[in-house]
Design an enzyme around this catalytic site. Structure first.
Site, short mmCIF file in Angstrom:
data_model
loop_
_atom_site.label_atom_id
_atom_site.label_comp_id
_atom_site.label_asym_id
_atom_site.label_seq_id
_atom_site.Cartn_x
_atom_site.Cartn_y
_atom_site.Cartn_z
N TRP A 123 0.80 -1.23 0.00
CA TRP A 123 0.00 0.00 0.00
C TRP A 123 0.83 1.27 0.00
O TRP A 123 0.33 2.34 -0.34
CB TRP A 123 -0.96 0.01 1.19
CG TRP A 123 -0.31 -0.45 2.46
CD1 TRP A 123 -0.35 -1.71 2.98
CD2 TRP A 123 0.48 0.33 3.34
NE1 TRP A 123 0.38 -1.77 4.13
CE2 TRP A 123 0.90 -0.53 4.38
CE3 TRP A 123 0.87 1.66 3.36
CZ2 TRP A 123 1.69 -0.09 5.43
CZ3 TRP A 123 1.67 2.10 4.41
CH2 TRP A 123 2.06 1.22 5.42
N ASN A 124 2.09 1.18 0.37
CA ASN A 124 2.87 2.42 0.41
C ASN A 124 3.49 2.68 -0.95
O ASN A 124 3.99 1.77 -1.59
CB ASN A 124 3.96 2.33 1.49
CG ASN A 124 4.94 1.23 1.19
OD1 ASN A 124 4.55 0.13 0.86
ND2 ASN A 124 6.21 1.51 1.30
N LYS A 181 -1.87 -5.68 -9.60
CA LYS A 181 -2.75 -5.82 -8.43
C LYS A 181 -2.39 -4.76 -7.40
O LYS A 181 -1.32 -4.80 -6.80
CB LYS A 181 -2.63 -7.21 -7.81
CG LYS A 181 -3.61 -7.38 -6.67
CD LYS A 181 -3.17 -8.44 -5.69
CE LYS A 181 -3.96 -8.36 -4.41
NZ LYS A 181 -3.87 -7.06 -3.71
N GLY A 186 6.53 -6.35 -1.22
CA GLY A 186 5.70 -6.51 -0.03
C GLY A 186 6.51 -7.15 1.08
O GLY A 186 7.73 -7.04 1.11
N GLY A 187 5.81 -7.84 1.97
CA GLY A 187 6.48 -8.41 3.13
C GLY A 187 7.04 -9.81 2.87
O GLY A 187 6.58 -10.51 1.96
N GLU A 238 10.94 -7.79 -4.00
CA GLU A 238 11.47 -6.61 -3.29
C GLU A 238 10.78 -6.58 -1.94
O GLU A 238 9.58 -6.30 -1.88
CB GLU A 238 11.14 -5.32 -4.05
CG GLU A 238 11.78 -5.19 -5.40
CD GLU A 238 13.26 -4.95 -5.33
OE1 GLU A 238 13.78 -4.65 -4.25
OE2 GLU A 238 13.91 -5.11 -6.37
N LEU A 239 11.52 -6.87 -0.88
CA LEU A 239 10.85 -7.04 0.42
C LEU A 239 11.31 -5.96 1.41
O LEU A 239 11.72 -4.88 1.01
CB LEU A 239 11.11 -8.45 0.93
CG LEU A 239 10.85 -9.55 -0.12
CD1 LEU A 239 11.21 -10.92 0.39
CD2 LEU A 239 9.42 -9.51 -0.63
N CYS A 266 10.34 0.80 2.92
CA CYS A 266 11.18 -0.41 2.96
C CYS A 266 12.63 -0.06 3.26
O CYS A 266 13.35 -0.84 3.85
CB CYS A 266 11.06 -1.18 1.67
SG CYS A 266 11.44 -0.17 0.24
N GLU A 300 11.72 -5.73 11.43
CA GLU A 300 11.18 -4.57 10.70
C GLU A 300 9.83 -4.19 11.32
O GLU A 300 8.93 -5.02 11.42
CB GLU A 300 10.97 -4.91 9.22
CG GLU A 300 10.50 -3.70 8.44
CD GLU A 300 10.00 -4.03 7.03
OE1 GLU A 300 9.27 -5.01 6.86
OE2 GLU A 300 10.34 -3.25 6.12
P1 NAD Z 1 2.01 -7.46 2.13
O1 NAD Z 1 3.06 -8.45 1.79
O2 NAD Z 1 1.04 -7.76 3.19
O3 NAD Z 1 1.10 -7.14 0.82
C1 NAD Z 1 1.67 -6.78 -0.40
C2 NAD Z 1 0.72 -7.19 -1.54
O4 NAD Z 1 0.64 -8.61 -1.61
C3 NAD Z 1 -0.73 -6.69 -1.36
O5 NAD Z 1 -1.20 -6.27 -2.64
C4 NAD Z 1 -1.46 -7.94 -0.90
O6 NAD Z 1 -2.82 -7.97 -1.23
C5 NAD Z 1 -0.72 -9.02 -1.68
N1 NAD Z 1 -0.85 -10.35 -1.09
C6 NAD Z 1 -1.05 -10.67 0.21
N2 NAD Z 1 -1.08 -12.02 0.36
C7 NAD Z 1 -0.91 -12.56 -0.89
C8 NAD Z 1 -0.82 -13.89 -1.39
N3 NAD Z 1 -0.96 -14.94 -0.59
N4 NAD Z 1 -0.60 -14.05 -2.70
C9 NAD Z 1 -0.43 -12.98 -3.53
N5 NAD Z 1 -0.53 -11.70 -3.11
C10 NAD Z 1 -0.75 -11.49 -1.80
O7 NAD Z 1 2.80 -6.10 2.41
P2 NAD Z 1 2.24 -4.74 3.04
O8 NAD Z 1 1.95 -4.95 4.48
O9 NAD Z 1 1.16 -4.18 2.17
O10 NAD Z 1 3.54 -3.81 2.86
C11 NAD Z 1 4.56 -3.77 3.77
C12 NAD Z 1 5.77 -4.58 3.35
O11 NAD Z 1 6.21 -4.23 2.04
C13 NAD Z 1 6.93 -4.31 4.27
O12 NAD Z 1 7.61 -5.49 4.62
C14 NAD Z 1 7.83 -3.42 3.43
O13 NAD Z 1 9.16 -3.39 3.82
C15 NAD Z 1 7.61 -3.99 2.08
N6 NAD Z 1 8.03 -3.02 1.03
C16 NAD Z 1 9.15 -3.27 0.27
C17 NAD Z 1 9.58 -2.36 -0.68
C18 NAD Z 1 10.81 -2.61 -1.55
O14 NAD Z 1 10.91 -2.01 -2.60
N7 NAD Z 1 11.75 -3.44 -1.16
C19 NAD Z 1 8.87 -1.19 -0.86
C20 NAD Z 1 7.75 -0.96 -0.08
C21 NAD Z 1 7.34 -1.90 0.85
#
Ligand code: NAD
Length: 489
Positions: A150-151, A174, A227-228, A249-250, A283, A381
């Protein structure tokens, strides 16, 4: 409430299987309804993207024509930046000062990849057979599933959608269910730019019924995920179903290292930006301050003084420097980790208690962890505005502490000693090292990490190769018949 936000599938806007509430984090109130994609919508989006790869409207465009469409999209993003920024601010709580400047810069990412489109050359191979010619062609990898948190959704999707389209792929993008407004609005710009139907599809929805269906889909060739780490593990497992390529990219637990010889005022300002910009939901947040012991007291005092003057307020207000967290869940997680860290010996220097006002506000918080170097806030984190401070006596100790993490995304080093800057750059295990600066990004510069921070690099020229596959072509030039079928030549 009627919603202006719709899914974008096969060139059409639609309402989705259901609608869900989107909350404005500054008020804690519902501000819009969002369309939810479930299995049927995901399947139709992937089918449209697969078909687009075969249709001449996209498949037969020259690389320069693809580039021109991307330039047009960039211009439209620039034109619409104020509106997109307001949507992101309302939907995620990120302050308007940050969303407006970041989104205006997103246009530059699309321009960069517009320019890359017609530079994807194959190679002529000086092959070791006198009667053969051989060369390679770079082809689009196929349907790309781009999944973002979301960020900074427009930014994080630009580094996926830009190179994917430059390479000739089609995309199912997505958006996160926590604040999809800016990407659903971005879909209108894709439509206006004139991309053929199905080339870019924009959906949003929840983990199981949207994300998992998308990442398991047999027609998805590449999953580009930000994402995470836990979600990343699901996605890697899902890729066993369709054997899709995956780039990740986590998160991070990035060290911000200050030596006694540093320009302390610059270091204070950079540290504030490193951890408190985007309310710490970044991140690359520099969430571990490693400071040389001889200057620790002075540095921390200056830092606390600066942090206590940060203007907390409504994210739509241009004067605000610090807004709410995106979700209540996120605030609760931060409250828990700060409480457990204090129990483990961390000393609270400022902040540390949720702000008593509507919305999901949590103040800029600093914890001295010099006597609690393994505390939860040092090792995990938080994805929030919490800085852990640890001191060091020697360069070697700084390196050891910096690398004592499962993550490896970014690091900052503040020193005026050039030789030390080079030694630190070599010794630190992270994908990005910022020397006497922090958070600088550019479409020209690769971005990514290793370990729990993922793998693959976004940004820069090489990133486009993730979205291509190499075809090798052989041509026999001899006029002589092929005589013996059992000899390999
Ligand atoms: P998240 O992993 O919960 O969600 C990210 C995306 O994945 C969302 O669109 C979500 O709907 C989708 N998702 C969730 N479960 C899924 C599944 N089982 N299969 C497929 N898609 C699924 O992350 P968040 O809480 O929205 O964001 C925070 C995380 O993102 C933090 O760990 C942060 O460090 C990381 N992040 C990384 C970067 C980078 O560039 N390295 C940048 C921004 C954020």
């Amino acid at each position: 409430m009627t919603s202006p936000f719709q899914l974008y599938i096969n060139g059409q806007f639609e309402d989705g299987a259901a609608q869900f509430d989107s909350i404005n984090p500054a008020t804690g109130q519902v501000w819009a309804k969002m369309p939810e994609a479930r299995t049927d919508e995901v399947n139709r989006a992937v089918a449209a993207a697969s078909q687009a790869l075969k249709d001449s409207a996209w498949a037969d465009l020259t690389a320069s024509q693809r580039g021109k469409l991307l330039y047009k999209l960039a211009d439209l993003i620039e034109r619409s930046a104020p509106e997109l920024a307001l949507f992101e601010t309302q939907d995620t709580g990120k302050i308007i000062r940050e969303t407006s400047s970041q989104i205006a810069y997103v246009a530059e990412y699309y321009r960069y990849y517009a320019g890359v489109a017609d530079k994807l050359e194959g190679r002529y191979l000086p092959i070791d057979k006198p009667d053969m010619l051989a060369w390679t062609i770079r082809e689009p990898v196929g349907v790309v599933a781009a999944i973002v948190p979301w960020n900074s959704q427009l930014f994080l999707s630009a580094v996926k959608v830009g190179p994917a389209l430059a390479a000739g792929c089609s995309v199912v993008l997505k958006a996160s269910e926590e604040g999809p407004a800016p990407l659903l609005a971005f879909a209108r710009l894709v439509h206006e730019a004139g991309f053929p139907a199905g080339v870019v599809n924009v959906i949003t929805g929840f983990a199981a019924e949207c994300g998992a269906v998308l990442t398991c889909h047999p027609d998805v060739a590449h999953v580009a995920f930000t994402g995470g780490p836990e979600t990343a593990q699901h996605i890697v497992r899902n890729s066993a179903e369709n054997l899709a390529k995956v780039s990740l990219e986590l998160g991070g637990k990035s060290p911000f290292i200050v030596f006694a010889d540093a320009d302390l005022q610059s270091a204070v300002n950079a540290q504030v930006a490193a951890i408190f910009a985007a309310t710490g939901q970044s991140c690359v947040a520099g969430s571990r301050l490693l400071v040389e012991e001889s200057i620790k007291d002075e540095f921390v005092q200056r830092l606390v003084q600066r942090v206590q003057s940060i203007k907390i307020g409504l994210p739509e207000d241009m004067a605000t420097e610090f807004g709410p967290l995106c979700t209540l869940r996120q605030r609760q997680k931060i409250e828990q980790i700060v409480a457990s860290s204090i129990q483990q010996g961390a000393k609270l220097l400022t902040g540390g208690e949720s702000i008593d006002r509507a919305g999901y506000y949590y103040p800029p918080t600093i914890l001295d962890c010099s006597d609690a170097t393994q505390a939860d806030c040092v090792m995990n984190e938080l994805f929030g505005p919490v800085l852990s401070v640890v001191s060091f006596k020697t360069e070697l100790e700084a390196i050891h502490t910096a690398n004592n993490t499962a993550y490896g995304l970014a690091a900052g080093v503040f020193t005026t000693n050039l030789s030390r800057a080079h030694r630190m750059t070599k010794a630190i295990q992270s994908g990005i090292v910022w020397l006497n600066t922090y958070r600088a990004v550019s479409p020209l510069a690769p971005f990514g990490g290793h370990g729990l921070s993922g793998h693959g690099r976004e940004g820069g020229f090489e990133a486009v190769f993730d979205y291509t596959t190499t075809k090798t072509v052989w041509l026999r030039t001899s006029d002589q018949p092929i005589d013996d079928p059992f000899i390999m030549r």
